[in-house]
Design a protein around this motif. Structure first.
Motif, PDB file in Angstrom:
ATOM      1  N   VAL A  26       1.133   5.780  -0.424  1.00  0.00           N
ATOM      2  CA  VAL A  26       0.093   7.117  -0.198  1.00  0.00           C
ATOM      3  C   VAL A  26       0.725   7.806  -1.455  1.00  0.00           C
ATOM      4  O   VAL A  26       1.999   7.815  -1.613  1.00  0.00           O
ATOM      5  N   ARG A  46       0.840  -1.254  -0.058  1.00  0.00           N
ATOM      6  CA  ARG A  46       0.112  -0.041   0.255  1.00  0.00           C
ATOM      7  C   ARG A  46       0.804   1.286   0.108  1.00  0.00           C
ATOM      8  O   ARG A  46       1.782   1.305   0.761  1.00  0.00           O
ATOM      9  N   GLN A 101      -2.597  14.815   1.651  1.00  0.00           N
ATOM     10  CA  GLN A 101      -4.005  14.822   1.918  1.00  0.00           C
ATOM     11  C   GLN A 101      -4.380  13.345   2.388  1.00  0.00           C
ATOM     12  O   GLN A 101      -5.301  13.035   3.117  1.00  0.00           O
ATOM     13  N   GLU A 102      -3.808  12.468   1.541  1.00  0.00           N
ATOM     14  CA  GLU A 102      -4.239  10.980   1.724  1.00  0.00           C
ATOM     15  C   GLU A 102      -3.758  10.411   2.925  1.00  0.00           C
ATOM     16  O   GLU A 102      -4.446   9.932   3.603  1.00  0.00           O
ATOM     17  N   ALA A 103      -2.800  10.909   3.142  1.00  0.00           N
ATOM     18  CA  ALA A 103      -1.877  10.275   4.370  1.00  0.00           C
ATOM     19  C   ALA A 103      -2.617  10.982   5.802  1.00  0.00           C
ATOM     20  O   ALA A 103      -2.981  10.383   6.681  1.00  0.00           O
ATOM     21  N   SER A 159      -0.276  11.351  -1.859  1.00  0.00           N
ATOM     22  CA  SER A 159      -0.258  12.758  -1.338  1.00  0.00           C
ATOM     23  C   SER A 159      -0.402  12.806   0.316  1.00  0.00           C
ATOM     24  O   SER A 159      -0.671  12.090   0.783  1.00  0.00           O
ATOM     25  N   ARG A 217      -5.794  12.068   5.653  1.00  0.00           N
ATOM     26  CA  ARG A 217      -7.035  11.500   6.007  1.00  0.00           C
ATOM     27  C   ARG A 217      -7.063  10.031   6.684  1.00  0.00           C
ATOM     28  O   ARG A 217      -7.812   9.814   7.414  1.00  0.00           O
ATOM     29  N   LEU A 218      -6.155   9.184   6.415  1.00  0.00           N
ATOM     30  CA  LEU A 218      -6.018   8.056   7.291  1.00  0.00           C
ATOM     31  C   LEU A 218      -5.602   8.133   8.541  1.00  0.00           C
ATOM     32  O   LEU A 218      -6.151   7.518   9.240  1.00  0.00           O
TER      33      LEU A 218
END
Length: 460
Positions: free
Chosen positions: A48, A46, A52-54, A50, A56-57
């Motif tokens: 990431v 898996r 923002q994605e990290a 960006s 969000r997690l």
């Protein structure tokens, strides 16, 4: 005559020498190497793409964030409990009463009202009763201090939540930078192994042509094994940083970053997500410690107010319905002012005051310790930016010199003017210089992030 002949003969021997062209240097040796360890490091399952994605997690899966939010909820619950002591309290109770063993006893034993018949008190059974009571605190200093303490504790929990968000942002940024650095270091380790293999092939060719020795071959092979060790250690460090990134985003697995991930974008997006503060005193952890001190101080004052009297208002409305010996409905309504004077409780109140005084002193020391740590952390973070910039500059110059030294040393060995020891040493120095430059560049990015986030507020 003999002198002229000698000059003529000298001219004949000199002409071919002057006419001879200089010998061209042989072309550089190009080794063909193939090793399974030169294959790129396997990608994480898996990744990431960006910031923002990290982030969000982290918002979805962080246990630290959920714990801080639960602490805020607990503090709000305690505040509501403290407020309930100052608001009206109403109760309603209903019941049916009948003395099964002595149904003919007087009302004094059964609690039922009396209906006189023939001059005799007759208990009214069975008895259906209902009571509504209302109490209101009028003067209660301790309850007010308790409410103030609960309110300060709620503010402290909210400030702690904000500090947790800042720390999670900083931790995520550090982990992302470390993961990108580990990815880059793994690539450099493979380049270093490739160069070590090329030098080993060069020494082997020189030995086969008779211009080298067995010692040269052994030295070069030893350097190859050192490069392999660095590659193996670097790959393990890469796996560990991926695991750290996975834990940071709340996943029990390795999480990598996509090749297109840009650290400069990470810096820019972090500055957009968080706002700078006016100074260290405005940081969330200092504010949380300050509010906690206020909460413990009010809590101690609440315990001290337990020595004071309290005044309250109580009202009760009771109704009864009977069926034997005759149907009847009776009602009573009372209103009373209750003054409570604490006299002696065995020293429990004094012990409570001493306990909360100790908590107040601990909170004061914790606030002072937090202030000191924040001041040092901010000063260190700001200083580290200049230090990191200087280290990047010197590392870049060192890498250029190491690359030039390795190039010249290799060329000198190819033409038979250098030793294998110099060849191996220059190669090891180049590998170290390249790794050092990469790490310094990432340390600079991290230093700039730390300098910003140590004096920022991150509200998600």
């Amino acid at each position: 005559m003999s002198s002229r002949l000698a000059l003529f003969l000298m001219s004949l021997t000199a002409v071919p020498a002057l006419a001879q062209e200089p010998t061209a240097a042989p072309p550089p040796f190009q080794a063909q190497v193939n090793d399974p360890m030169l294959a790129p490091a396997p990608s994480a399952a898996r990744q990431v793409a960006s910031w923002q994605e990290a982030l969000r997690l982290v918002r979805e899966r962080s246990t630290d964030l959920r714990t801080a939010e639960a602490n805020v909820e607990r503090a709000q619950g305690r505040w509501r409990q403290s407020l309930s002591l100052l608001l009206p309290n109403a109760r309603l109770s209903m019941g049916v009463t009948e003395d099964l063993l002595h149904p003919n006893l007087a009302v004094g034993l059964t609690g039922a009202p009396i209906i006189p018949q023939a001059g005799q008190p007759i208990p009214t059974v069975p008895l259906l009763s209902g009571t509504a009571s209302l109490t209101q605190s009028l003067v209660d200093v301790g309850a007010w201090r308790g409410l103030s303490s609960a309110s300060a504790a709620t503010d402290s929990a909210r400030a702690n939540l904000s500090d947790i968000q800042r720390r999670l942002t900083l931790g995520l940024a550090r982990t992302l930078v470390a993961t990108v650095a580990a990815e880059r270091s793994a690539e450099i380790n493979r380049v270093g192994l490739l160069r070590a293999l090329e030098r080993a092939a060069l020494t082997q060719r020189a030995f086969e042509l008779g211009s080298g020795t067995q010692l040269d071959v052994v030295r070069a092979r030893q350097d190859v094994e050192v490069a392999r060790q660095a590659l193996i250690a670097g790959d393990e460090q890469l796996r560990r940083t991926r695991e750290a990134l996975g834990l940071a985003v709340g996943l029990p697995e390795q999480v990598g970053v996509e090749p297109a991930f840009q650290l400069q974008g990470l810096v820019d997006e972090t500055r957009q997500a968080c706002a700078p503060l006016d100074g260290p005193e405005a940081r969330a952890d200092v504010e949380s410690a300050r509010k906690n001190l206020t909460a413990t101080r009010d809590s101690r004052q609440q315990a001290t107010a337990g020595y004071l009297p309290t005044l309250g208002l109580s009202s009760n409305l009771s109704g009864y319905t009977t069926s034997d010996p005759a149907p009847a409905q009776l009602a009573t309504w009372s209103l009373a002012a209750v003054l409570t004077l604490p006299l002696w409780e065995g020293g429990a109140r004094g012990g409570l005051v001493r306990e909360r005084t100790g908590l107040e002193r601990q909170a004061a020391e914790s606030l002072e310790n937090t202030r000191r740590n924040v001041q040092v952390e901010v000063a260190r973070a700001q200083r580290n930016v200049g230090v990191a910039e200087s280290l990047v500059k010197t590392s870049a110059e060192s890498r250029e010199l190491a690359a030039k030294t390795d190039q010249l040393t290799r060329r000198a060995y190819e033409v038979g003017r250098g030793s294998s020891l110099e060849l191996v040493q220059s190669g090891a120095a180049l590998r170290q210089a390249e790794l050092s430059l990469v790490l310094r560049e990432f340390e600079l990015v991290q230093a700039r992030l730390d300098a910003f986030l140590t004096e920022a507020r991150c509200d998600w």
